[in-house]
Design a protein around this motif. Structure first.
Motif, mmCIF file in Angstrom:
data_model
loop_
_atom_site.group_PDB
_atom_site.id
_atom_site.type_symbol
_atom_site.label_atom_id
_atom_site.label_comp_id
_atom_site.label_asym_id
_atom_site.label_seq_id
_atom_site.Cartn_x
_atom_site.Cartn_y
_atom_site.Cartn_z
ATOM 1 N N LEU A 172 -3.858 16.814 -31.198
ATOM 2 C CA LEU A 172 -4.640 15.799 -30.789
ATOM 3 C C LEU A 172 -3.411 14.514 -30.683
ATOM 4 O O LEU A 172 -3.807 13.635 -29.613
ATOM 5 C CB LEU A 172 -5.641 15.257 -31.945
ATOM 6 N N ALA A 173 -2.610 14.427 -31.400
ATOM 7 C CA ALA A 173 -1.504 13.648 -31.512
ATOM 8 C C ALA A 173 -0.693 13.482 -30.290
ATOM 9 O O ALA A 173 -0.442 12.663 -29.492
ATOM 10 C CB ALA A 173 -0.690 13.386 -32.700
ATOM 11 N N ARG A 174 -0.444 15.018 -30.220
ATOM 12 C CA ARG A 174 0.521 15.068 -28.713
ATOM 13 C C ARG A 174 -0.231 14.745 -27.520
ATOM 14 O O ARG A 174 0.114 14.092 -26.683
ATOM 15 C CB ARG A 174 0.802 16.573 -28.778
ATOM 16 N N ASN A 175 -1.274 15.168 -27.598
ATOM 17 C CA ASN A 175 -2.359 14.871 -26.227
ATOM 18 C C ASN A 175 -2.449 13.470 -26.160
ATOM 19 O O ASN A 175 -2.566 12.717 -24.927
ATOM 20 C CB ASN A 175 -3.752 15.569 -26.409
ATOM 21 N N HIS A 176 -2.549 12.674 -27.121
ATOM 22 C CA HIS A 176 -3.084 11.322 -27.055
ATOM 23 C C HIS A 176 -1.749 10.583 -26.721
ATOM 24 O O HIS A 176 -1.819 9.714 -25.657
ATOM 25 C CB HIS A 176 -3.331 10.736 -28.441
ATOM 26 N N ARG A 177 -0.505 11.141 -27.006
ATOM 27 C CA ARG A 177 0.882 10.378 -26.674
ATOM 28 C C ARG A 177 1.014 10.693 -25.274
ATOM 29 O O ARG A 177 1.317 9.895 -24.320
ATOM 30 C CB ARG A 177 1.847 10.927 -27.612
ATOM 31 N N ALA A 178 0.618 11.667 -24.722
ATOM 32 C CA ALA A 178 0.681 12.418 -23.329
ATOM 33 C C ALA A 178 0.023 11.477 -22.519
ATOM 34 O O ALA A 178 0.291 11.006 -21.425
ATOM 35 C CB ALA A 178 0.587 13.790 -23.225
ATOM 36 N N ARG A 179 -1.351 11.138 -22.891
ATOM 37 C CA ARG A 179 -2.232 10.383 -22.058
ATOM 38 C C ARG A 179 -2.044 8.957 -21.959
ATOM 39 O O ARG A 179 -1.773 8.442 -21.043
ATOM 40 C CB ARG A 179 -3.692 10.401 -22.676
ATOM 41 N N LEU A 180 -1.103 8.600 -23.116
ATOM 42 C CA LEU A 180 -0.878 7.045 -23.352
ATOM 43 C C LEU A 180 0.442 7.004 -22.432
ATOM 44 O O LEU A 180 0.513 6.012 -21.739
ATOM 45 C CB LEU A 180 -0.464 6.812 -24.706
ATOM 46 N N LYS A 181 1.191 7.805 -22.151
ATOM 47 C CA LYS A 181 2.538 7.875 -21.437
ATOM 48 C C LYS A 181 2.152 7.627 -19.899
ATOM 49 O O LYS A 181 2.668 7.105 -19.207
ATOM 50 C CB LYS A 181 3.562 9.015 -21.808
ATOM 51 N N ALA A 182 1.320 8.791 -19.524
ATOM 52 C CA ALA A 182 0.672 8.806 -18.234
ATOM 53 C C ALA A 182 0.183 7.601 -17.750
ATOM 54 O O ALA A 182 0.378 7.262 -16.741
ATOM 55 C CB ALA A 182 -0.459 10.040 -18.197
#
Length: 196
Positions: A172-182
């Motif tokens: 979940l943390a990886r997905n959140h960071r990826a969405r934030l970066k995008a």
């Protein structure tokens, strides 16, 4: 699940096999001690322990091996011997593709007695009661080996659930960071890289 508990030691290496069923159902399958003479050479002593441990693994077919984690003591020679025996046991398990779990003495004491500060006598009495044994296993190394197996059986389900939860949280943390970066990249693209 069948667990081989090992209380590592050069002079006396405790061994205990326990089956765990539904809930907290337990059955003692075997208990004993591998002994080596202190006057023998180290390599010979390690080989003797390895031979006995491998015989137990082949005879009792555990699904996992629970070993007491070496902790700092005042006697460095004792710690070294214990660590070397732990390594021999872990190697024997690895050669049979058996998972190995290490538990600290305080984890084992807390699991079987409710107190991480219980003494050997208290652990032996509790393991006798928990497993419904007619007599307390002797020497204490044998009782400790059974306690390691019981500790693993009782802690493993919780540890597995915790590992799954930790893996899910990391995902979940990886997905959140990826969405934030995008989202940040999309914002920069819209604004032409101008930050306000």
């Amino acid at each position: 699940m069948r667990v081989l508990g090992v209380d590592p030691g050069l002079t006396r290496c405790g061994l205990g096999v326990v089956d765990g069923g539904r809930g907290r159902e337990l059955a003692c399958i075997a208990v004993g001690v591998a002994r080596t003479p202190p006057e023998d050479e180290l390599a010979s002593r390690l080989r003797s322990v390895a031979d006995v441990v491998e015989q137990w693994m082949d005879e009792h077919r555990p699904e996992v091996v629970a070993i007491e984690r070496v902790f700092s003591q005042h006697n460095v020679r004792t710690v070294m011997g214990t660590a070397q025996v732990s390594g021999v046991v872990a190697l024997a398990a690895a050669r049979r593709n058996l998972p190995v779990a290490f538990h600290t003495p305080s984890e084992v004491k807390a699991a079987v007695s409710g107190s991480g500060r219980a003494d050997k006598r208290q652990v032996a009495l509790m393991i006798t009661k928990i497993l419904g044994l007619a007599a307390t296993p002797k020497p204490a190394d044998a009782a400790d080996a059974l306690a390691l197996a019981v500790c693993h059986l009782w802690r493993a389900p919780m540890a597995a659930r915790l590992a799954v939860a930790e893996a899910r949280a990391a995902e979940l943390a990886r997905n959140h960071r990826a969405r934030l970066k995008a989202a940040q990249q999309a914002t920069r693209a819209r604004t032409g890289g101008i930050s306000r």
